[in-house]
Design a protein around this motif. Structure first.
Motif, short mmCIF file in Angstrom:
data_model
loop_
_atom_site.label_atom_id
_atom_site.label_comp_id
_atom_site.label_asym_id
_atom_site.label_seq_id
_atom_site.Cartn_x
_atom_site.Cartn_y
_atom_site.Cartn_z
N GLN A 250 42.20 62.68 -39.12
CA GLN A 250 40.85 62.27 -39.50
C GLN A 250 40.63 60.77 -39.31
N ILE A 251 41.65 59.97 -39.60
CA ILE A 251 41.44 58.52 -39.50
C ILE A 251 41.64 58.00 -38.08
N ALA A 252 42.17 58.84 -37.20
CA ALA A 252 42.43 58.39 -35.82
C ALA A 252 41.16 57.95 -35.12
N SER A 253 40.03 58.57 -35.48
CA SER A 253 38.77 58.25 -34.81
C SER A 253 38.07 57.05 -35.44
N GLU A 254 38.57 56.55 -36.57
CA GLU A 254 37.92 55.45 -37.28
C GLU A 254 38.45 54.11 -36.77
N LYS A 255 37.66 53.47 -35.93
CA LYS A 255 38.09 52.20 -35.34
C LYS A 255 37.33 51.00 -35.91
N ILE A 256 36.31 51.28 -36.75
CA ILE A 256 35.44 50.21 -37.22
C ILE A 256 36.04 49.48 -38.41
N ARG A 257 36.55 50.22 -39.38
CA ARG A 257 36.99 49.63 -40.63
C ARG A 257 38.50 49.83 -40.81
N ILE A 258 39.22 48.76 -41.08
CA ILE A 258 40.67 48.85 -41.30
C ILE A 258 40.91 49.09 -42.79
N MET A 259 41.49 50.23 -43.11
CA MET A 259 41.77 50.58 -44.50
C MET A 259 43.17 51.17 -44.60
N SER A 274 65.38 64.09 -41.80
CA SER A 274 64.51 63.80 -40.66
C SER A 274 63.17 63.18 -41.05
N PHE A 275 63.03 62.77 -42.34
CA PHE A 275 61.71 62.36 -42.81
C PHE A 275 61.11 61.23 -42.00
N LEU A 276 61.85 60.15 -41.83
CA LEU A 276 61.31 58.98 -41.13
C LEU A 276 60.93 59.33 -39.70
N ASP A 277 61.79 60.07 -39.01
CA ASP A 277 61.49 60.46 -37.63
C ASP A 277 60.24 61.34 -37.57
N ASP A 278 60.09 62.23 -38.54
CA ASP A 278 58.95 63.16 -38.55
C ASP A 278 57.62 62.42 -38.74
N VAL A 279 57.58 61.48 -39.71
CA VAL A 279 56.32 60.76 -39.92
C VAL A 279 56.00 59.82 -38.76
N LYS A 280 57.04 59.25 -38.18
CA LYS A 280 56.82 58.40 -36.99
C LYS A 280 56.24 59.22 -35.85
N GLU A 281 56.74 60.42 -35.67
CA GLU A 281 56.26 61.29 -34.60
C GLU A 281 54.79 61.63 -34.79
N ILE A 282 54.39 61.87 -36.05
CA ILE A 282 52.99 62.23 -36.32
C ILE A 282 52.06 61.05 -36.07
N ILE A 283 52.42 59.86 -36.56
CA ILE A 283 51.51 58.73 -36.34
C ILE A 283 51.44 58.37 -34.85
N HIS A 284 52.55 58.57 -34.13
CA HIS A 284 52.53 58.33 -32.69
C HIS A 284 51.61 59.34 -31.99
N LEU A 285 51.65 60.58 -32.44
CA LEU A 285 50.84 61.63 -31.85
C LEU A 285 49.35 61.31 -31.95
N TYR A 286 48.95 60.72 -33.08
CA TYR A 286 47.52 60.43 -33.30
C TYR A 286 47.17 58.96 -33.07
N SER A 287 48.12 58.20 -32.59
CA SER A 287 47.90 56.77 -32.30
C SER A 287 47.42 56.02 -33.53
N VAL A 288 48.03 56.33 -34.68
CA VAL A 288 47.71 55.67 -35.95
C VAL A 288 48.81 54.68 -36.27
N SER A 289 48.43 53.50 -36.74
CA SER A 289 49.42 52.50 -37.10
C SER A 289 49.97 52.79 -38.50
#
Length: 434
Positions: A250-259, A274-289
């Motif tokens: 949902q937040i991947a499309s929000e480029k206007i406001r940094i929250m 595998s927790f750290l690798d799993d969350v890294k994979e998800i944020i990479h998938l959606y290009s979320v920082s």
């Protein structure tokens, strides 16, 4: 009590319906009464949270032996899951049924010693009798389970016999518990966001992601009603990653406001290899920082290795995530352990805040906590702020971020984005008045 290596052999839960069918057919033919009992064990909190399988297995082995000695040879004991059991009492009167239930509860209620550790176990039983309560196998079991909740409401080590009228709250619990395992598959879960207002920035700087369940017949069901079932069903990890991915989507499309978007995290999930690798994979998938994600970990971490937890949290911070300590104020661990945690925020527990407000002790208690947090370089989030008076007074105490119905109730991502400006204007207007 010595350790027992093997649990007594029990019929599998998959056989439960067949056993019920056969038992009722036999009872109908010979015109006998049969009781279906639903028993739930209550393990101590430390054991439930820590999931010590070896100790739990030893406890259950001992309990099952006691239960088998409490029932007759013609009765059947079936294990449903780690805490729940069905007991079929054949050719039984109501009086004898009550006696057996009292005997089962008495045999279980005890302090068990394993490896020099002591555990107090209690139980509750719900009962439905054939043919007086119901005649269909499924209905008998559902009613017995509902009566177990009635017994729980009376206190530990109680039983309740169905007498012809289902308790509405108990029936709701049964429906929720039975339907929740399918909620995710059926697309009934969704995420809402509750904005967090920064007093320093005079702006919404974050939001907490909160899972909701839109039940087809009950409507909106709060997580307070179903999260415990998710944990019992072994779905809590699956649920976390679903929420995490849904927030990122949902937040991947929000480029206007940094929250920053906060997601609740249990220590069980944090300690997954595998927790750290799993969350890294998800944020990479959606290009979320990662800097846009705050992981809120609950305070009851003292039952785990503080060193191990610290190592995992440090790795998350190095990956760019922000860490908040949720439910601060429950007092689960020592100050020496607290200051070791690599966290950025503490979040005062809503019930803790409400209790202090109700007793007019919030200023004397919270101010030292806020000062301590600031001296440690942490920010303080106050949640549960519901009206203008509370907002003004808590703001004057020097906390950093306010969350609660006064700021906004949990709403959809789109609704939150549309209302941010209005929320900020209203909050600033109230502060100026105060």
């Amino acid at each position: 009590m010595g350790r027992m290596d093997n649990e007594p052999e029990l019929p599998k839960v998959e056989w439960l319906n067949d056993r019920l069918q056969l038992t009722l057919a036999f009872s109908k033919r010979y015109k006998m009464s049969t009781a279906v009992c639903y028993l739930r064990l209550h393990f101590p909190q430390e054991l439930s949270q820590h999931h010590d399988d070896e100790i739990e297995t030893a406890l259950v082995s001992n309990i099952l032996s006691r239960l088998n000695r409490s029932i007759r040879n013609i009765d059947t004991l079936i294990k449903i899951n780690r805490t729940d059991f069905a007991i079929l009492l054949v050719d039984i009167t109501e009086h004898d049924c009550k006696q057996i239930c009292e005997r089962m509860i008495s045999s279980i209620s005890d302090t068990y010693t394993i490896d020099y550790r002591h555990f107090s176990i209690s139980s509750n039983i719900g009962i439905c009798m054939f043919p007086y309560g119901a005649e269909e196998p499924e209905k008998l079991l559902v009613i017995a389970k509902a009566q177990m909740y009635v017994a729980e409401a009376r206190g530990e080590n109680q039983f309740s016999l169905y007498i012809g009228e289902l308790d509405q709250m108990a029936s709701r619990k049964v429906l929720i518990e039975n339907d929740f395992p399918y909620a995710l598959k059926r697309g009934q879960l969704h995420v809402q966001f509750q904005p967090q207002y920064s007093l320093e920035k005079k702006a919404i700087e974050g939001a907490e992601a909160l899972i909701r369940w839109n039940h087809p017949s009950l409507g909106e069901v709060s997580p307070a009603e179903f999260i415990s079932y998710a944990e019992e069903a072994g779905m809590s990890n699956q649920l976390f990653f679903w929420v995490f991915e849904e927030v990122c989507r949902q937040i991947a499309s929000e480029k206007i406001r940094i929250m920053k978007y906060s997601i609740n995290l249990s220590v069980n999930q944090l300690l997954l290899d595998s927790f750290l690798d799993d969350v890294k994979e998800i944020i990479h998938l959606y290009s979320v920082s990662a800097k846009h994600i705050t992981l809120e970990i609950t305070e009851n971490i003292e039952i785990y290795s503080v060193k191990t937890v610290n190592e995992r949290l440090i790795a998350l911070k190095e990956a760019g995530f922000t860490i908040a300590l949720d439910d601060f104020g429950n007092g689960y661990f020592s100050f020496s352990d607290f200051i070791k945690l690599p966290i950025d925020y503490i979040k005062l527990d809503r019930n803790f805040v409400f209790s202090l407000w109700k007793n007019k002790k919030h200023k004397g208690v919270v101010l030292p906590i806020i000062n301590m947090a600031h001296n440690l370089g942490l920010q303080v989030i106050i949640e549960g702020i519901e009206d203008q008076t509370q907002f003004v007074e808590w703001a004057q105490l020097g906390c950093d971020i306010i969350q609660g119905y006064f700021i906004s109730k949990p709403i959809t991502f789109e609704a939150m984005m549309d209302s941010i400006a209005e929320i900020e204007e209203r909050a600033e207007a109230v502060r100026n008045q105060g």
